[in-house]
Design a protein around this motif. Sequence first.
Motif, short mmCIF file in Angstrom:
data_model
loop_
_atom_site.label_atom_id
_atom_site.label_comp_id
_atom_site.label_asym_id
_atom_site.label_seq_id
_atom_site.Cartn_x
_atom_site.Cartn_y
_atom_site.Cartn_z
N GLY A 58 0.87 -1.05 0.14
CA GLY A 58 0.06 -0.05 0.14
C GLY A 58 0.87 1.18 0.02
O GLY A 58 1.94 1.14 0.34
N PRO A 59 0.01 2.45 -0.23
CA PRO A 59 0.87 3.82 -0.32
C PRO A 59 1.73 4.04 1.01
O PRO A 59 2.61 5.07 0.72
CB PRO A 59 -0.24 4.63 -0.75
N ILE A 60 1.51 3.55 2.07
CA ILE A 60 2.37 4.03 3.27
C ILE A 60 3.32 3.34 3.50
O ILE A 60 4.29 3.19 4.62
CB ILE A 60 1.42 4.26 4.56
N ARG A 61 3.72 2.32 2.52
CA ARG A 61 5.20 1.73 2.55
C ARG A 61 6.34 2.51 2.59
O ARG A 61 6.03 3.34 1.69
CB ARG A 61 4.95 0.54 1.22
N PRO A 62 6.98 2.07 3.68
CA PRO A 62 8.30 2.94 3.65
C PRO A 62 9.37 2.70 2.29
O PRO A 62 9.13 1.73 1.77
CB PRO A 62 8.93 2.35 4.83
N ARG A 63 10.02 3.75 2.16
CA ARG A 63 10.82 3.69 0.93
C ARG A 63 12.21 3.94 1.42
O ARG A 63 12.55 4.66 2.18
CB ARG A 63 10.39 4.73 -0.26
N ALA A 64 13.40 3.47 0.67
CA ALA A 64 14.69 3.72 0.97
C ALA A 64 15.29 4.15 -0.53
O ALA A 64 15.04 3.16 -1.39
CB ALA A 64 15.52 2.65 1.72
N LEU A 65 15.88 5.36 -0.65
CA LEU A 65 16.67 5.54 -1.97
C LEU A 65 18.07 5.83 -1.83
O LEU A 65 18.52 6.23 -0.98
CB LEU A 65 15.96 6.67 -2.36
N ASP A 66 18.75 5.41 -2.79
CA ASP A 66 20.26 5.42 -2.90
C ASP A 66 20.68 6.69 -3.79
O ASP A 66 20.74 6.57 -5.24
CB ASP A 66 21.04 4.37 -3.41
N LEU A 67 20.62 7.93 -3.00
CA LEU A 67 20.81 9.26 -3.95
C LEU A 67 22.27 9.21 -4.49
O LEU A 67 22.37 10.17 -5.32
CB LEU A 67 20.46 10.39 -3.17
N ASN A 68 23.26 8.47 -4.26
CA ASN A 68 24.35 8.68 -4.84
C ASN A 68 24.22 8.13 -6.31
O ASN A 68 24.96 8.65 -7.01
CB ASN A 68 25.45 7.43 -4.19
#
Length: 382
Positions: A58-68
């Motif tokens: 669902g939409p409140i699933r947490p997210r992690a991004l590697d901005l490197n």
Amino acid sequence: MSRNWIPLRQLEGTASRQAHVRLPEGTYEREISKEGFFGPSAQFHHKHKPTDWIDFDGPIRPRALDLNKLATAKPSPWQAELVMSNPHLQMRMWKLDVPMTELARNSDGDQLLFVHEGAGDLFCDYGHLDYRDGDYVVIPRGTMWRLVPNRPTLSLMIEATNDHFTLPEKGLVGRHAIFDPAILDTPHIDEAFKAQQDEQTWKVSVKRRNALSTVTYPFNPLDAVGWHGDLSVVRVNWRDLRPLMSHRFHLPPSAHTTFMAGRFVVCTFVPRPLESDPEALRLPFFHNNDDFEEIIFYHKGSFFSRDNIHPGMMTIHPSGFTHGPHPKAFHAATKGGKSETDEVAVMIDTRDAVDVAAMPAGVEFDGYVSSWRPADVKQAAE
């Protein structure tokens, strides 16, 4: 407008009298609260960790991004990669490896640069200021500026759209808490600033309502010979922050607020001693941050409450998502060992939901939501 909350102070069942202290044996505390951590709250004591889910969608699933992986060099801040936005905030990741050949001016709001990597010089209406990794640089709305890196510079850029950045109220702890205003640095009209003033053609790229206009001058418009007032570009480095702490009580993230805007706050987590009182929690408590989106950019060190995270990554915990320390961090903190944290991170808490930009393949860590699952559940799933 101040709010008169419904006055309650109830206790039901098996519960501690104080939040985050003397938890009933075999329980896990979870907090829900209003106004981030400033308003009314309730602390629940559970038999199981609130993050021990076996599935999550669902939409409140947490997210992690590697901005490197977004760090492609761009000559202008307005070409930097958009990470997320809402009507009150824009956040971009910007890499610059050569001097800017045009000036920039943001007419949409104040700009905050957090220098993740690199060093160099900032030239602006107010003069010359050098910068290094770990610096926050606040650029007031309407200021003309450019960067001249002497090392490739990677910055997290946060715009307070139609707003400005201020310092938080210091309240009981006084004006010198967290950092003394004496360490706020401003630009100088020095020899380096005077040396860059020339009669060549210069362009200024002005952003207003997310559209760009170009103003061309037959001279460098950074030609001030002096100024006075109480508005300026300001620099402060995380190394000069002296965090609030208590050896007997785990302070909430709001105690680490560095800057405020009307609809979001910017906090800085820096190394600090862990709580030494055996009755107090030694790590972030499980909580619902239902009034704010919680976004953390990881700058440096070993991150205390997160697993599989390295510098240059960003996590997004939407409003309504119950979260807390990962299992490894929880075990390490409750079993002792470390006596202090070794992390530097920037947290942005925004009242309004953020829209995350479309990310290239490989930027998002899809397994992030599963990193809270207990080891036995993970092994069964694998």
